[in-house]
Design a protein around this motif. Structure first.
Motif, PDB file in Angstrom:
ATOM      1  N   ALA A 235      -4.365 -10.957   1.103  1.00  0.00           N
ATOM      2  CA  ALA A 235      -4.444 -10.280   2.498  1.00  0.00           C
ATOM      3  C   ALA A 235      -3.139 -10.089   3.176  1.00  0.00           C
ATOM      4  O   ALA A 235      -2.875  -9.382   3.842  1.00  0.00           O
ATOM      5  CB  ALA A 235      -5.527 -10.611   3.342  1.00  0.00           C
ATOM      6  N   TYR A 236      -2.496 -11.590   3.108  1.00  0.00           N
ATOM      7  CA  TYR A 236      -1.280 -11.512   3.942  1.00  0.00           C
ATOM      8  C   TYR A 236      -0.144 -11.784   3.007  1.00  0.00           C
ATOM      9  O   TYR A 236       1.061 -11.464   3.320  1.00  0.00           O
ATOM     10  CB  TYR A 236      -1.063 -12.696   4.861  1.00  0.00           C
ATOM     11  CG  TYR A 236      -1.299 -14.161   4.355  1.00  0.00           C
ATOM     12  CD1 TYR A 236      -2.484 -14.934   4.281  1.00  0.00           C
ATOM     13  CD2 TYR A 236      -0.173 -14.782   3.815  1.00  0.00           C
ATOM     14  CE1 TYR A 236      -2.722 -16.222   3.801  1.00  0.00           C
ATOM     15  CE2 TYR A 236      -0.376 -16.242   3.237  1.00  0.00           C
ATOM     16  CZ  TYR A 236      -1.420 -16.800   3.130  1.00  0.00           C
ATOM     17  OH  TYR A 236      -1.415 -18.230   2.730  1.00  0.00           O
ATOM     18  N   ARG A 237      -0.329 -12.099   1.732  1.00  0.00           N
ATOM     19  CA  ARG A 237       1.112 -11.844   0.795  1.00  0.00           C
ATOM     20  C   ARG A 237       1.071 -10.559   0.284  1.00  0.00           C
ATOM     21  O   ARG A 237       2.356 -10.118   0.167  1.00  0.00           O
ATOM     22  CB  ARG A 237       0.530 -12.723  -0.420  1.00  0.00           C
ATOM     23  CG  ARG A 237       0.674 -14.336  -0.277  1.00  0.00           C
ATOM     24  CD  ARG A 237       1.982 -14.908  -0.267  1.00  0.00           C
ATOM     25  NE  ARG A 237       1.852 -16.233   0.138  1.00  0.00           N
ATOM     26  CZ  ARG A 237       3.065 -16.882   0.821  1.00  0.00           C
ATOM     27  NH1 ARG A 237       3.969 -16.069   1.050  1.00  0.00           N
ATOM     28  NH2 ARG A 237       3.230 -18.147   1.240  1.00  0.00           N
TER      29      ARG A 237
ATOM     30  N   SER B 137      -0.041  -7.566   1.722  1.00  0.00           N
ATOM     31  CA  SER B 137      -0.689  -7.123   2.932  1.00  0.00           C
ATOM     32  C   SER B 137      -1.000  -5.387   2.794  1.00  0.00           C
ATOM     33  O   SER B 137      -2.063  -4.863   2.933  1.00  0.00           O
ATOM     34  CB  SER B 137      -0.237  -7.497   4.265  1.00  0.00           C
ATOM     35  OG  SER B 137       1.256  -7.066   4.274  1.00  0.00           O
ATOM     36  N   THR B 138       0.308  -4.795   2.490  1.00  0.00           N
ATOM     37  CA  THR B 138       0.048  -3.443   2.327  1.00  0.00           C
ATOM     38  C   THR B 138      -0.761  -2.865   1.298  1.00  0.00           C
ATOM     39  O   THR B 138      -1.572  -2.004   1.722  1.00  0.00           O
ATOM     40  CB  THR B 138       1.685  -2.708   2.155  1.00  0.00           C
ATOM     41  OG1 THR B 138       2.513  -3.304   3.242  1.00  0.00           O
ATOM     42  CG2 THR B 138       1.425  -1.355   2.173  1.00  0.00           C
TER      43      THR B 138
ATOM     44  N   PHE C 257      -3.190  -4.691   0.137  1.00  0.00           N
ATOM     45  CA  PHE C 257      -4.649  -4.949   0.608  1.00  0.00           C
ATOM     46  C   PHE C 257      -5.177  -4.106   1.360  1.00  0.00           C
ATOM     47  O   PHE C 257      -6.445  -3.755   1.479  1.00  0.00           O
ATOM     48  CB  PHE C 257      -4.363  -6.628   0.844  1.00  0.00           C
ATOM     49  CG  PHE C 257      -5.847  -7.160   1.129  1.00  0.00           C
ATOM     50  CD1 PHE C 257      -6.574  -7.793   0.179  1.00  0.00           C
ATOM     51  CD2 PHE C 257      -6.629  -7.253   2.253  1.00  0.00           C
ATOM     52  CE1 PHE C 257      -7.700  -8.527   0.181  1.00  0.00           C
ATOM     53  CE2 PHE C 257      -7.749  -7.774   2.471  1.00  0.00           C
ATOM     54  CZ  PHE C 257      -8.236  -8.320   1.267  1.00  0.00           C
ATOM     55  N   VAL C 258      -4.479  -3.498   2.504  1.00  0.00           N
ATOM     56  CA  VAL C 258      -5.199  -2.718   3.426  1.00  0.00           C
ATOM     57  C   VAL C 258      -5.590  -1.574   2.729  1.00  0.00           C
ATOM     58  O   VAL C 258      -6.456  -0.879   3.105  1.00  0.00           O
ATOM     59  CB  VAL C 258      -4.099  -2.554   4.588  1.00  0.00           C
ATOM     60  CG1 VAL C 258      -4.512  -1.249   5.408  1.00  0.00           C
ATOM     61  CG2 VAL C 258      -3.885  -3.760   5.698  1.00  0.00           C
TER      62      VAL C 258
ATOM     63  N   LEU D  79      -8.698  -2.170   1.170  1.00  0.00           N
ATOM     64  CA  LEU D  79      -9.833  -2.191   2.096  1.00  0.00           C
ATOM     65  C   LEU D  79     -10.420  -0.772   2.656  1.00  0.00           C
ATOM     66  O   LEU D  79     -11.529  -0.549   2.438  1.00  0.00           O
ATOM     67  CB  LEU D  79      -9.482  -2.975   3.693  1.00  0.00           C
ATOM     68  CG  LEU D  79      -9.213  -4.427   3.677  1.00  0.00           C
ATOM     69  CD1 LEU D  79      -8.777  -4.679   4.985  1.00  0.00           C
ATOM     70  CD2 LEU D  79     -10.369  -5.107   3.262  1.00  0.00           C
ATOM     71  N   ASP D  80      -9.236   0.098   2.589  1.00  0.00           N
ATOM     72  CA  ASP D  80      -9.885   1.741   2.827  1.00  0.00           C
ATOM     73  C   ASP D  80     -10.789   2.096   1.759  1.00  0.00           C
ATOM     74  O   ASP D  80     -11.549   2.814   2.098  1.00  0.00           O
ATOM     75  CB  ASP D  80      -8.672   2.612   2.967  1.00  0.00           C
ATOM     76  CG  ASP D  80      -8.128   2.692   4.329  1.00  0.00           C
ATOM     77  OD1 ASP D  80      -8.715   2.322   5.305  1.00  0.00           O
ATOM     78  OD2 ASP D  80      -6.989   3.249   4.478  1.00  0.00           O
TER      79      ASP D  80
ATOM     80  N   LEU E 123      -7.093 -12.424  11.274  1.00  0.00           N
ATOM     81  CA  LEU E 123      -6.815 -11.775   9.975  1.00  0.00           C
ATOM     82  C   LEU E 123      -8.408 -11.557   9.340  1.00  0.00           C
ATOM     83  O   LEU E 123      -8.985 -10.674   8.849  1.00  0.00           O
ATOM     84  CB  LEU E 123      -5.883 -12.262   9.170  1.00  0.00           C
ATOM     85  CG  LEU E 123      -5.575 -11.365   8.013  1.00  0.00           C
ATOM     86  CD1 LEU E 123      -4.425 -10.502   8.416  1.00  0.00           C
ATOM     87  CD2 LEU E 123      -4.662 -12.122   6.941  1.00  0.00           C
TER      88      LEU E 123
ATOM     89  N   MET F  51     -10.489  -9.010  10.981  1.00  0.00           N
ATOM     90  CA  MET F  51     -10.306  -7.660  10.591  1.00  0.00           C
ATOM     91  C   MET F  51     -10.523  -7.325   9.270  1.00  0.00           C
ATOM     92  O   MET F  51     -11.027  -6.187   9.180  1.00  0.00           O
ATOM     93  CB  MET F  51      -8.664  -7.391  10.990  1.00  0.00           C
ATOM     94  CG  MET F  51      -8.238  -7.386  12.551  1.00  0.00           C
ATOM     95  SD  MET F  51      -6.651  -6.599  12.535  1.00  0.00           S
ATOM     96  CE  MET F  51      -5.680  -8.151  12.622  1.00  0.00           C
ATOM     97  N   ILE F  52     -10.523  -8.395   8.557  1.00  0.00           N
ATOM     98  CA  ILE F  52     -10.744  -7.942   6.877  1.00  0.00           C
ATOM     99  C   ILE F  52     -12.293  -7.840   6.893  1.00  0.00           C
ATOM    100  O   ILE F  52     -12.794  -6.661   6.441  1.00  0.00           O
ATOM    101  CB  ILE F  52     -10.552  -9.122   6.130  1.00  0.00           C
ATOM    102  CG1 ILE F  52      -9.013  -9.281   6.059  1.00  0.00           C
ATOM    103  CG2 ILE F  52     -11.232  -8.892   4.725  1.00  0.00           C
ATOM    104  CD1 ILE F  52      -8.663 -10.632   5.051  1.00  0.00           C
TER     105      ILE F  52
END
Lengths: 180, 41
Positions: A39-41, A43-44, A46-47, A50-51, A86, A89-90
């Motif tokens: 999620a932070y490594r 991140s783009t 992963f987001v 999530l969508d 984070l 938010m996840i």
């Protein structure tokens, strides 16, 4: 390979196996520690994933020990605070929320449950065992998303799908597993 | 047995993508710094 994915289509940031993406629909996904690290490594990517989980109607959850492992692997208070934000938010809910974790009973597991799990792992992990017990308890609606393929072998769980995050310099593939 | 009461509720905190990406970058850099310090690099 571009374009917004819909139930298994190809995306430029991730791929969900087209033949099995429908099996994720309206399920609760149990995220392993390696997914939280991505999620932070990544991140783009992963987001974007999530969508897609929202599109598929998926809820997200995690085992308590996974959250502790994720937060506790640092000596820097700012990192812990950042990771906690984070996580919220996840998963879309407060860490203090009563609904953050799926309830798990604290009864001693049966001998057979220990043996089934320990016979297929290289090293016994209390965290992985908690994940396995959670999967067993909520088997009808819960799917595990993990890159830990060795300790959740198909001797123990059924691999029903897979997801690949397409990072700039890394490709990370997750198995999506269901308790047998 | 999976009942509705056990099922996690839908998202209570909205996903702010801009904030998510900023925070992720901050964590990534801080973790890398900490790992470098630990390894003595």
């Amino acid at each position: 390979m571009t374009g917004k994915s819909k139930h298994g289509a190809v995306h430029n940031k991730f791929i969900i196996d087209q033949g099995s993406a429908h099996l994720l629909k309206n399920k609760t996904l149990l995220l392993d520690t390696n997914a939280l690290i991505d999620a932070y490594r990544l991140s783009t990517e992963f987001v974007a994933l999530l969508d897609e989980f929202v599109t598929l109607g998926c809820d997200l959850t995690a085992a308590r020990s996974v959250i502790i492992e994720f937060l506790g692997s640092t000596t820097d208070a700012q990192i812990i605070k950042g990771k906690a934000e984070l996580i919220e938010m996840i998963f879309g809910k407060k860490l203090t929320s009563n609904t953050f974790y799926l309830p798990l009973d604290h009864k001693m597991p049966e001998l057979e449950t220990f043996l089934i799990f320990s016979r297929q792992v290289k090293n016994f992990s209390a965290i992985d065992f908690e994940i396995y017990r959670t999967m067993q308890k909520y088997r009808s609606h819960l799917l595990l998303v993990t890159r830990n393929h060795k300790d959740f072998s198909t001797k123990l769980v059924e691999r029903i799908s897979f997801i690949t995050l397409l990072g700039t310099a890394e490709i990370h593939t997750y198995g999506v597993y269901k308790a047998i | 047995m999976y009942t509705n009461s056990m099922k996690p509720k839908k998202r209570e905190i909205p996903l702010n993508k801009k904030r998510f990406l900023e925070l992720a970058e901050k964590i990534r850099k801080a973790v890398d710094r900490e790992e470098q310090a630990r390894s003595g690099a």
